[in-house]
Design an enzyme around this catalytic site. Structure first.
Site, short mmCIF file in Angstrom:
data_model
loop_
_atom_site.label_atom_id
_atom_site.label_comp_id
_atom_site.label_asym_id
_atom_site.label_seq_id
_atom_site.Cartn_x
_atom_site.Cartn_y
_atom_site.Cartn_z
NE ARG A 233 31.47 48.30 38.39
CZ ARG A 233 31.00 48.00 39.60
NH1 ARG A 233 29.71 47.86 39.80
NH2 ARG A 233 31.82 47.88 40.63
CG ASP A 257 21.64 49.55 40.83
OD1 ASP A 257 21.03 50.51 41.34
OD2 ASP A 257 22.71 49.08 41.29
CD GLU A 262 26.74 54.12 37.59
OE1 GLU A 262 27.18 54.05 38.73
OE2 GLU A 262 26.37 53.12 36.95
CG HIS A 292 26.25 51.84 41.20
ND1 HIS A 292 27.21 51.86 40.21
CD2 HIS A 292 26.53 50.73 41.94
CE1 HIS A 292 28.04 50.84 40.37
NE2 HIS A 292 27.63 50.14 41.41
CB ILE A 293 21.02 51.93 45.41
CG1 ILE A 293 19.81 51.79 44.48
CG2 ILE A 293 21.41 53.37 45.60
CD1 ILE A 293 18.50 52.28 45.06
P1 NAD Z 1 31.86 37.57 40.56
O1 NAD Z 1 33.27 37.83 40.12
O2 NAD Z 1 31.63 36.80 41.79
O3 NAD Z 1 31.08 36.83 39.35
C1 NAD Z 1 31.16 37.26 38.03
C2 NAD Z 1 30.91 36.04 37.15
O4 NAD Z 1 30.87 36.49 35.79
C3 NAD Z 1 32.01 34.98 37.22
O5 NAD Z 1 31.45 33.72 37.55
C4 NAD Z 1 32.63 34.97 35.85
O6 NAD Z 1 33.03 33.67 35.42
C5 NAD Z 1 31.47 35.47 35.00
N1 NAD Z 1 31.90 36.02 33.71
C6 NAD Z 1 33.01 36.74 33.43
N2 NAD Z 1 33.03 37.05 32.12
C7 NAD Z 1 31.90 36.52 31.58
C8 NAD Z 1 31.36 36.50 30.28
N3 NAD Z 1 31.99 37.10 29.26
N4 NAD Z 1 30.18 35.87 30.08
C9 NAD Z 1 29.52 35.26 31.10
N5 NAD Z 1 30.01 35.22 32.36
C10 NAD Z 1 31.18 35.85 32.59
O7 NAD Z 1 31.18 39.00 40.63
P2 NAD Z 1 29.81 39.37 41.35
O8 NAD Z 1 30.03 39.61 42.79
O9 NAD Z 1 28.75 38.41 40.93
O10 NAD Z 1 29.53 40.79 40.70
C11 NAD Z 1 29.46 40.94 39.30
C12 NAD Z 1 29.64 42.40 38.99
O11 NAD Z 1 28.49 43.10 39.46
C13 NAD Z 1 30.82 43.02 39.75
O12 NAD Z 1 32.02 42.87 39.04
C14 NAD Z 1 30.41 44.45 39.86
O13 NAD Z 1 30.89 45.12 38.73
C15 NAD Z 1 28.89 44.40 39.83
N6 NAD Z 1 28.26 44.71 41.13
C16 NAD Z 1 27.39 45.75 41.18
C17 NAD Z 1 26.78 46.08 42.38
C18 NAD Z 1 25.77 47.19 42.45
O14 NAD Z 1 25.60 47.80 43.50
N7 NAD Z 1 25.06 47.47 41.39
C19 NAD Z 1 27.11 45.36 43.55
C20 NAD Z 1 27.96 44.28 43.44
C21 NAD Z 1 28.53 43.96 42.23
#
Ligand code: NAD
Length: 317
Positions: A233, A257, A262, A292-293
């Site tokens: 994010r 990305d 945004e 953001h893709i």
């Molecule tokens: P997820 O919830 O499966 O994994 C997130 C991980 O981050 C967890 O294991 C959690 O323990 C860890 N975490 C939380 N706080 C932390 C910290 N302070 N330090 C280190 N680790 C920490 O989520 P995900 O599916 O891996 O996605 C992560 C983020 O990526 C989503 O929340 C979303 O915002 C973003 N995302 C973006 C896109 C995109 O198109 N750019 C697509 C999917 C996800």
């Protein structure tokens, strides 16, 4: 008889509606209604399907009588007040399994693209420049790559990196990495990451704790100049601090990305505010920017709907 009505306020792959209708749910089109309209005209819907069109806050949830679940067609949940949802007894579902591979592939693409100057040298060739020495590449083999956040996307990215002869360090204080499953990976503290990494990729959710997690102190702590990727994010990164780190050489290149400026819906950059750090990135050939893709592929479009259909059906099983 309908098993309940599900309001779709964003478009998703039609597979979700097909699966829900097959199981007796009625799917209602709420694509064009504003947030206020949808609250005023709320009609006892059982479920709500949303990508990111607006925030689902306490007031919305209070108006949403009879709501049993919210299904977010994506991974991040920061636009849903999940605490209030819990108080109102509303289950929140998301679909990180649907786009984690897409994100991992893009992160890998970004890494290779930065290391080999693909975008810059392509532009130069089109401009009539043939600069070989200036575009000498850097290999991933032999390097140390830090992954911050080891959930769906962090793990998927780590799996992609298994093919390289690189050291992979994980920082995630909330999970225990299964080293039998991932023999090439070491779980460490942030200090180890700062000491050893050549490349770093963020995979954390946006929370109070991770807001501006990558700030000036973060970038200055790295012992070696890094290549930096953010597909998580935008607001996890303090963009002004990133730019400063690019100016001081702490960051050699970045690939973003997601961008701090945004809009909430992720549909555009906030054109009203294009602050100086953003101008810097837009003008820098050391910044690779995508809209953001990372999680936005043909395959993830379908998979997200399949994952949500599965989770909703199980909720009512
Ligand atoms: P997820 O919830 O499966 O994994 C997130 C991980 O981050 C967890 O294991 C959690 O323990 C860890 N975490 C939380 N706080 C932390 C910290 N302070 N330090 C280190 N680790 C920490 O989520 P995900 O599916 O891996 O996605 C992560 C983020 O990526 C989503 O929340 C979303 O915002 C973003 N995302 C973006 C896109 C995109 O198109 N750019 C697509 C999917 C996800």
């Amino acid at each position: 008889m309908s098993r309940g009505s599900i309001l779709f306020i964003d478009s998703v792959h039609p597979k979700l509606q097909e699966e829900l209708q097959l199981r007796g749910f009625t799917c209602v089109d709420g694509y064009s209604g504003s947030k206020v309209q949808l609250m005023q005209e709320w009609n006892n819907h059982t479920g709500l399907v949303i990508r990111s069109r607006f925030k689902i806050d306490h007031d919305f949830l209070q108006a949403a009588k009879g709501l049993k679940f919210i299904a977010r067609a994506g991974a991040g949940m920061e636009n849903i007040d999940t605490d209030s949802a819990e108080k109102f007894g509303v289950v929140c579902l998301n679909a990180p399994e649907g786009n984690r591979n897409a994100v991992a592939e893009q992160a890998l693409g970004m890494l290779l693209s930065m290391c080999n100057h693909l975008i810059r040298s392509d532009r130069q060739v089109r401009d009539g420049l043939w600069l070989r020495e200036e575009n000498r590449g850097t290999e991933i083999d032999g390097k140390t790559i830090g992954i911050i956040g080891f959930g769906n996307t962090g793990q998927a990215f780590a799996r992609k990196l298994q093919g390289f002869d690189a050291t992979i360090l994980i920082y995630d204080p909330y999970v225990l990495v299964d080293t039998d499953k991932y023999p090439q990976i070491k779980q460490t503290g942030l200090d180890d990451l700062f000491d050893s990494c050549d490349m770093v990729s963020l995979h954390v959710p946006l929370t109070e704790e991770t807001l501006h997690m990558a700030d000036a102190a973060f970038f200055q702590s790295f012992k070696k100049p890094i290549r930096f990727i953010n597909t998580s994010r935008g607001k996890v990164v303090d963009t002004a601090a990133l730019v400063q780190a690019m100016e001081t050489g702490h960051v050699i290149q970045c690939a973003l990305d997601v961008i701090e400026y945004e809009s909430v819906s992720f549909e555009n950059l906030d054109s009203k505010q294009m602050p100086e750090p953003m101008q810097y990135l837009l003008n820098s050939d050391r910044a690779l920017l995508t809209p953001h893709i990372a999680g936005w592929t043909y395959e993830s479009h379908l998979k997200i709907s399949e994952v949500l259909a599965d989770k909703i059906i199980r909720l009512f099983a």
